[in-house]
Design an enzyme around this catalytic site. Structure first.
Site, PDB file in Angstrom:
ATOM      1  N   GLU A   9      41.204  10.863 -68.779  1.00 19.70           N
ATOM      2  CA  GLU A   9      39.565  10.038 -70.151  1.00 19.70           C
ATOM      3  C   GLU A   9      40.138   8.178 -70.616  1.00 19.70           C
ATOM      4  O   GLU A   9      39.186   7.839 -70.544  1.00 19.70           O
ATOM      5  CB  GLU A   9      39.205  11.157 -70.564  1.00 19.70           C
ATOM      6  CG  GLU A   9      38.643  12.696 -69.874  1.00 19.70           C
ATOM      7  CD  GLU A   9      37.981  12.759 -68.527  1.00 19.70           C
ATOM      8  OE1 GLU A   9      37.495  11.648 -68.657  1.00 19.70           O
ATOM      9  OE2 GLU A   9      38.701  13.418 -67.994  1.00 19.70           O
ATOM     10  N   GLY A  36       7.359  11.820 -54.936  1.00 18.76           N
ATOM     11  CA  GLY A  36       7.994  12.054 -56.341  1.00 18.76           C
ATOM     12  C   GLY A  36       9.318  13.025 -55.722  1.00 18.76           C
ATOM     13  O   GLY A  36       9.348  13.842 -55.997  1.00 18.76           O
ATOM     14  N   PRO A  37      10.526  12.470 -56.998  1.00 21.27           N
ATOM     15  CA  PRO A  37      11.638  13.236 -57.110  1.00 21.27           C
ATOM     16  C   PRO A  37      11.358  14.662 -58.145  1.00 21.27           C
ATOM     17  O   PRO A  37      10.124  15.146 -58.645  1.00 21.27           O
ATOM     18  CB  PRO A  37      12.619  12.872 -58.751  1.00 21.27           C
ATOM     19  CG  PRO A  37      11.774  11.588 -57.839  1.00 21.27           C
ATOM     20  CD  PRO A  37      11.053  11.525 -57.692  1.00 21.27           C
ATOM     21  N   HIS A  81      39.439   6.049 -68.154  1.00 26.62           N
ATOM     22  CA  HIS A  81      38.597   5.508 -67.632  1.00 26.62           C
ATOM     23  C   HIS A  81      37.943   5.000 -68.872  1.00 26.62           C
ATOM     24  O   HIS A  81      37.523   3.735 -68.081  1.00 26.62           O
ATOM     25  CB  HIS A  81      37.330   7.268 -67.545  1.00 26.62           C
ATOM     26  CG  HIS A  81      38.117   7.642 -66.165  1.00 26.62           C
ATOM     27  ND1 HIS A  81      37.849   6.743 -64.516  1.00 26.62           N
ATOM     28  CD2 HIS A  81      38.052   9.108 -65.751  1.00 26.62           C
ATOM     29  CE1 HIS A  81      38.121   7.759 -64.451  1.00 26.62           C
ATOM     30  NE2 HIS A  81      38.548   9.027 -64.704  1.00 26.62           N
ATOM     31  N   THR A  88       3.194  18.642 -60.611  1.00 24.07           N
ATOM     32  CA  THR A  88       2.644  19.781 -60.733  1.00 24.07           C
ATOM     33  C   THR A  88       1.519  20.362 -61.733  1.00 24.07           C
ATOM     34  O   THR A  88       0.111  20.689 -62.306  1.00 24.07           O
ATOM     35  CB  THR A  88       3.719  21.748 -60.371  1.00 24.07           C
ATOM     36  OG1 THR A  88       3.857  21.252 -59.221  1.00 24.07           O
ATOM     37  CG2 THR A  88       2.884  22.855 -60.640  1.00 24.07           C
TER      38      THR A  88
END
Length: 646
Positions: A430, A207-208, A433, A214
């Site tokens: 901004e 996976g990513p 957007h 771990t």
């Protein structure tokens, strides 16, 4: 917005012993070199034996050393000169003659001969051996034995010292269920054998990065109740040929000796890469290690109870022989967590931290779609660091909010000096957007607008999907392209000029448009995939992309991409021209307070006043009032492209 090995401690005794060995080698080498110079600097004069007897009669000989075995005499003359000669016959008679002539005689000086022989013949070999010993010792990390480089050194975890359990793993319910079955088989194999079931020989977690592969293996070690051998794939690779294969053999021998047991190999792609791949062919030493690993996995006896668990974030580069059934029988996807998983992960990382009661982790779980477990852990840790920096006793909502912004866009650049004119350009960029995203029906709701420089961006607009979704429509993509061009369109409308700050906007919009044409069939060219990627991940993306179309089709692809990009740019410009007054309102508020939250933006555009208590408050309900919640495509949302420095 612009996008933004373990050291082993050496004991003092080991260190002292190693240093003593080095100093001893250096001292002996110095003695040998000095002795060689001295011996070569005082070479004796060779004389004939009859001349030697004549000098003895004239009392010119002071000392004489008789080497009876070599029939040789060395010594000093009365004038201090050294000499050397040979003789034949009885050495005792010669010694008596020299004694009568009052010459100091030494017969057969063996000690001097042995030392000289040692210096000239034995010592060089000892020095070479000592140097090799030192190099091998260093290559193995210090204090280990010379001949132990073929032994694997895995970290052994037993049930007496568990560190992580399944209770510490959140957001990976399906993966935990799959891996827990392995643990149950090792603990109670008769239950499965009664059904004729065989234990999987290998389990591959992929996976990513940062999703908890771990961590899941460490939880198995804490829960298994059997010996757990943990080693990294890079630990098999060494500077000597054949060491990797020897370590693989030794690792599985250790596991079989303590079976039932679990062997965990982290980052297995270090040794499990596709054989013979790449322009330069294969790596012979690594392939020998992989071959030995394949043999060991294929030679497992199902009754020994040894299971191999491996983790990687690059399953596409693993050798097919490693992935076939009989080796890795089970492959478990450890993907990014969903909404409930993110909330559970935040609770796990916040359980040992002083969290304020007003912090609602469900809100931050909604704010972070696509984040991995490592990202969420980083957010909680950054919030704790900010709390300590501000000398507070509890982690509050403002610290969590700031931590999310730091992880998404980077830290604030408070010392960056921006002129008033540039500040106004950034604000309009901004605002463009944000307003286009707010007004288009298929765009994500705006969560935050800021003109505070963060990371590599001078400002950013953050939009978030209302829920985790994994599909996207053509209408949503076209609205996204238009939103991306909102900043550039605002600059054109207000200032009649453009800046370099839209470079990332243009790049992202162009990539989306090209994918729509070449991969997703969302153009007038029809549902045709044009240009495939060669299954060779070692050559690089540009080299591996193989065009399978003619030059005429390439020109048509460029025309379609241009049409989509220019169409999005035109939609953004028209939307902002029709709503210029609202854009000016957003800009004035941004220049005044630098940041606008979602709640304040809604009230501002509706013409409602915003109190100071409401200002900066988090949007607790992600659905924007009066709008149909659009579906979110991106698995890991980032702030919308903002104005970047030239």
């Amino acid at each position: 917005m612009m996008r933004r090995p373990s050291n082993r401690n050496t004991s003092p005794r080991r260190r002292l012993g190693r240093n003593a060995l080095i100093y001893a080698i250096i001292a002996v080498a110095a003695i040998w070199i000095v002795g060689s110079f001295v011996s070569h600097g005082n070479q004796p004069t060779k004389i004939r034996f009859d001349s030697f007897i004549s000098k003895v009669g004239d009392h010119e000989v002071k000392t004489a050393e008789l080497f009876l075995r070599d029939q040789r005499i060395e010594g000093k003359l009365s004038n201090g000169q050294t000499y050397q000669t040979t003789f034949a016959g009885d050495g005792d008679t010669l010694s008596l003659t020299l004694t009568k002539a009052k010459v100091h005689v030494t017969a057969d000086p063996q000690a001097s001969s042995i030392f000289s022989t040692f210096l000239t013949s034995v010592l060089p070999f000892l020095l070479i051996f000592g140097f090799l010993f030192f190099m091998l010792n260093q290559a193995q990390g210090g204090g280990s034995r010379v001949m132990s480089f073929g032994r694997a050194k895995p970290k052994l975890v037993t049930k007496e010292n568990p560190v992580v359990t399944f209770g510490d793993v959140a957001g990976l319910e399906e993966a935990v269920e799959e891996i827990e079955e392995i643990k149950e088989y090792l603990a109670n194999p008769s239950r499965f054998q009664a059904m004729g079931a065989k234990i999987p020989k290998g389990v591959l977690l992929f996976g990513p990065p940062g999703t908890g592969k771990t961590l899941l293996a460490r939880a198995v070690a804490g829960e298994a109740g059997v010996p757990f051998y943990s080693i990294s794939g890079s630990d098999f690779v060494e500077m000597f040929v054949g060491v990797g294969a020897a370590r693989v053999r030794d690792l599985f021998e250790q596991a079989k000796a303590t079976a039932p047991a679990i062997v965990f190999v982290d980052e297995i792609d270090a040794v499990g890469r596709h054989r013979g791949a790449g322009l330069g062919g294969g790596h012979d030493e690594r392939e020998q290690t992989l071959n030995q690993l394949l043999v060991e996995m294929d030679g497992f006896d199902v009754k020994t109870g040894v299971v191999l668990i491996a983790a990687t974030n690059r399953p596409d580069i693993l050798d097919p022989a490693l992935l076939r059934p009989g080796r890795f029988d089970r492959q478990i996807v450890v993907d990014r967590p969903d909404l409930r998983g993110r909330e559970a992960i935040l609770h796990v990382h916040a359980k040992d931290k002083p969290l304020s009661p007003d912090v609602d982790l469900a809100v931050f779980a909604r704010r972070t779609p696509g984040f991995t477990g490592a990202d969420l852990a980083n957010i909680v840790n950054e919030a704790a660091l900010l709390t300590a920096r501000r000398d507070k006793k509890e982690i509050g909502t403002s610290e969590m909010e700031e931590a999310v912004d730091r992880v998404m866009a980077g830290p604030e650049h408070k010392s960056r000096l921006i002129t008033a004119n540039e500040r106004r350009i950034i604000a309009y960029h901004e605002a463009g957007h944000a307003l286009v995203s707010h007004l288009l029906p298929h765009s994500h709701p705006v969560h935050k607008i800021s003109i505070i420089p963060r990371g590599r961006a001078l400002g950013y607009t953050l939009t978030l999907p209302t829920e985790d979704r994994y599909l996207v429509t053509k209408a949503e993509l076209m609205d996204e392209i238009a939103m991306i061009f909102g900043g550039r369109a605002a600059e054109e409308i207000v200032f009649g000029d453009i800046t370099t700050g839209a470079s990332d906007d243009i790049d992202k919009a162009s990539r989306i448009a090209r994918q729509m044409v070449c991969e997703w069939g969302m153009s007038d060219l029809g549902p045709i995939a044009m240009g495939h990627r060669d299954a060779q991940p070692f050559l690089g993306k540009e080299i591996s992309h193989v065009p399978d179309y003619s030059d005429r089709v390439a020109a048509e692809i460029d025309d379609e991409v241009r049409k989509l990009v220019e169409g999005g740019h035109q939609r953004a410009r028209e939307t902002l021209e029709r709503n210029r007054a609202q854009m000016d309102l957003i800009v004035d508020r941004l220049i005044e307070q630098e940041t606008i939250e979602a709640t304040e933006l809604e009230r501002l555009l509706e013409g409602l006043p915003v109190t100071k208590a409401e200002r900066g408050k988090l949007l607790e309900q992600p659905r924007v009032a009066g709008r149909k919640a659009p579906s979110g495509r991106r698995l890991q949302p980032k702030p919308k492209p903002g104005l970047s420095p030239a």
